[in-house]
Design a protein around this motif. Structure first.
Motif, PDB file in Angstrom:
ATOM      1  N   LEU A   1       0.637  -0.998  -0.087  1.00 24.21           N
ATOM      2  CA  LEU A   1       0.072   0.273   0.312  1.00 24.21           C
ATOM      3  C   LEU A   1       0.928   1.024  -0.021  1.00 24.21           C
ATOM      4  O   LEU A   1       0.615   2.245  -0.141  1.00 24.21           O
ATOM      5  CB  LEU A   1      -0.695  -0.205   0.942  1.00 24.21           C
TER       6      LEU A   1
ATOM      7  N   TRP B   1      -1.215   7.935  -3.293  1.00 23.17           N
ATOM      8  CA  TRP B   1      -2.751   7.821  -3.721  1.00 23.17           C
ATOM      9  C   TRP B   1      -3.070   9.581  -3.613  1.00 23.17           C
ATOM     10  O   TRP B   1      -3.572  10.412  -2.921  1.00 23.17           O
ATOM     11  CB  TRP B   1      -3.816   6.974  -2.881  1.00 23.17           C
TER      12      TRP B   1
ATOM     13  N   TYR C   1       3.587   0.709   8.432  1.00 28.86           N
ATOM     14  CA  TYR C   1       2.991   2.152   7.615  1.00 28.86           C
ATOM     15  C   TYR C   1       2.816   3.049   8.503  1.00 28.86           C
ATOM     16  O   TYR C   1       2.412   3.156   9.415  1.00 28.86           O
ATOM     17  CB  TYR C   1       1.757   1.309   7.075  1.00 28.86           C
TER      18      TYR C   1
ATOM     19  N   TYR D   1      -5.673  -6.611   5.388  1.00 24.80           N
ATOM     20  CA  TYR D   1      -5.032  -6.761   3.812  1.00 24.80           C
ATOM     21  C   TYR D   1      -6.276  -7.440   3.698  1.00 24.80           C
ATOM     22  O   TYR D   1      -6.473  -8.510   3.837  1.00 24.80           O
ATOM     23  CB  TYR D   1      -3.607  -7.025   3.430  1.00 24.80           C
ATOM     24  N   PRO D   2      -7.092  -6.631   2.218  1.00 16.29           N
ATOM     25  CA  PRO D   2      -6.149  -5.300   2.094  1.00 16.29           C
ATOM     26  C   PRO D   2      -7.678  -4.742   2.071  1.00 16.29           C
ATOM     27  O   PRO D   2      -7.636  -3.542   1.469  1.00 16.29           O
ATOM     28  CB  PRO D   2      -6.503  -6.124   0.456  1.00 16.29           C
TER      29      PRO D   2
ATOM     30  N   LEU E   1      -8.673  -2.356  -1.123  1.00 14.11           N
ATOM     31  CA  LEU E   1      -8.042  -1.923  -2.204  1.00 14.11           C
ATOM     32  C   LEU E   1      -8.457  -3.255  -3.090  1.00 14.11           C
ATOM     33  O   LEU E   1      -8.918  -4.230  -3.108  1.00 14.11           O
ATOM     34  CB  LEU E   1      -6.977  -2.780  -1.935  1.00 14.11           C
TER      35      LEU E   1
ATOM     36  N   LEU F   1      -8.122   2.346  -4.447  1.00 14.41           N
ATOM     37  CA  LEU F   1      -9.111   2.135  -2.904  1.00 14.41           C
ATOM     38  C   LEU F   1     -10.408   2.560  -3.125  1.00 14.41           C
ATOM     39  O   LEU F   1     -10.519   4.049  -3.092  1.00 14.41           O
ATOM     40  CB  LEU F   1      -7.998   2.836  -1.942  1.00 14.41           C
TER      41      LEU F   1
ATOM     42  N   ARG G   1      -3.620   5.139  -7.679  1.00 14.15           N
ATOM     43  CA  ARG G   1      -2.363   5.343  -7.192  1.00 14.15           C
ATOM     44  C   ARG G   1      -1.934   6.925  -8.226  1.00 14.15           C
ATOM     45  O   ARG G   1      -2.628   7.245  -8.361  1.00 14.15           O
ATOM     46  CB  ARG G   1      -1.294   4.450  -7.633  1.00 14.15           C
TER      47      ARG G   1
END
Length: 447
Positions: free
Chosen positions: A26, A30, A54, A77-78, A95, A100, A117
């Motif tokens: 990720l 974004w 993260y 995730y996701p 995701l 997203l 992205r």
């Protein structure tokens, strides 16, 4: 004063669960557009991956705003889940096919938010005719816009200082560019202006200020820069400050004093007085009961007492303990303490605005907003009158406008972004005329 605004800047750390090398990372930038009806806000979510999981920053490209504390966050995730309790906001997403796809919720309303992205393409500041991009070296690099009136000049000029919280040079709120509109009006009245991105915003360096007096030093360097600009009358340069900027205008170093000061809705009371007054005023507008008003006041007083008594570096823990003692949930107390426990806030709480107002012996124009819920007009106008006793000052109140000098019956901050204009045309006229009068009185021969 301190504003909680939709999709402002949020810095969060994300816990990572079940992350495997085979899963799509990720990390990266974004971007998406949040359509809230009255405005379309470009958001950019920047995620970095490290050994602990993260870390991420979400930025509203079209808004300047204060940091929004985040009370809870998770990645399974996701799916991701970002919660911002102080703003009553939450972004949940999954995701899907490299995007997203999710929902941004705030205040009981939900808005779809899909992010792809990539970073938001930087367009740079909007420049009108007569405007140019400039950079000020104040120890930190400050980016801004110099606006000159038509004609050869030299022109009288003002350095524009915005209120508290991180804001861009235009004080962008929703689709409104408050300072850009004010600069245009001043230019039409023959007054040049310089407006700056705050530290950490736009093209300015991200080094945070330690307190209001450091911002006063920044302003002193910016005023010195303004005095050397082509088309500006170095003998007739002043400061125009709004809200907290209206007090920072009085904190410039002795070597960089302005020729005059225009203070719009200046915070003439201490931080304690201002927070208590605005807390009660806003609660009453929202129809809160006397019990709620009193409970809010008790929490504020406990927080301020903790802030005042805490040694340097320990304010956050003291403030968190005060909130916990008043029944605030642990996560919310911790996040509130991260903001209110900052060194900047501690120094702001110790500042004596009355002494600052009395310490400048040049001419002052103070203009307050009748329906202001953040800096109450009558009480702060009286504080300014008392502090400026025996010193040159003209003080007035614009009827029917809120803290941003927009036409508003209630003065509620909820109206800021959806007002039909950035600033009331009547208020703009009064401000420009008042600035012209103080310039003519102060600079007469110099012009």
């Amino acid at each position: 004063m301190f504003r909680t605004m939709l999709a402002a800047l949020a810095i969060v750390t994300l816990a990572m669960a079940g992350h495997a090398q085979s899963q799509e990372s990720l990390a990266g930038s974004w971007n998406g557009v949040l359509d809230v009806g009255a405005a379309q806000l470009r958001l950019e979510l920047r995620i970095e991956e490290n050994e602990d999981g993260y870390s991420a920053v979400m930025v509203s490209v079209d808004q300047g705003g204060s940091a929004i504390p985040v009370s809870d966050f998770a990645i399974e995730y996701p799916e991701i889940d970002l919660q911002m309790a102080a703003a009553g906001a939450r972004y949940t997403a999954r995701l899907t096919d490299g995007r997203l796809v999710g929902t941004f919720a705030q205040g009981g309303a939900e808005f779809p938010l899909e992010m792809a992205r990539g970073a938001v393409e930087a367009a740079g500041p909007e420049l009108a005719p007569g405007e140019s991009e400039v950079f000020v070296d104040a120890g930190v690099r400050l980016a801004g816009t110099l606006r000159l009136p038509e004609g050869d000049g030299p022109h009288p000029a003002v350095l524009m200082l915005n209120g508290s919280g991180s804001q861009d040079r235009d004080v962008t709120i929703g689709n409104h560019r408050i300072f850009a509109v004010l600069a245009e009006t001043l230019a039409e009245a023959g007054i040049a202006s310089l407006r700056l991105d705050d530290r950490g915003m736009g093209g300015s360096d991200s080094t945070p200020a330690t307190g209001p007096r450091e911002l006063g030093r920044d302003a002193g360097e910016a005023l010195a820069f303004l005095r050397t600009a082509d088309g500006v009358d170095a003998r007739c340069t002043g400061v125009l400050g709004h809200s907290e900027g209206g007090i920072i205008a009085f904190l410039l170093p002795d070597a960089s004093q302005p020729d005059f000061i225009v203070a719009l809705a200046p915070q003439a009371g201490t931080l304690e007085e201002t927070l208590l007054e605005q807390g009660e005023a806003m609660n009453r507008v929202m129809g809160a009961s006397e019990d709620v008003i009193e409970a809010t006041r008790a929490r504020q007083l406990a927080m301020l007492e903790a802030l005042a008594s805490a040694p340097p570096g320990e304010a956050g823990a003291a403030v968190e303990a005060a909130f916990l003692a008043h029944g605030i949930p642990a996560d919310a107390a911790r996040q509130q303490a991260a903001f209110w426990g900052q060194q900047y806030v501690q120094e702001a709480a110790a500042l004596d605005p009355a002494a600052a107002l009395a310490g400048y012996d040049g001419p002052v124009l103070g203009i307050f907003a009748q329906n202001d819920l953040q800096v109450l007009a009558e009480v702060n106008a009286q504080r300014m009158r008392e502090a400026r006793a025996g010193l040159p000052a003209t003080i007035g109140i614009v009827p029917g406008v809120n803290h941003l000098f927009q036409a508003s019956e209630t003065g509620s901050p909820a109206d800021y972004a959806r007002a039909p204009h950035a600033m009331s045309p009547d208020a703009l006229t009064l401000i420009a005329e008042g600035a012209g009068e103080i310039i003519a009185h102060t600079c007469g021969d110099a012009r």
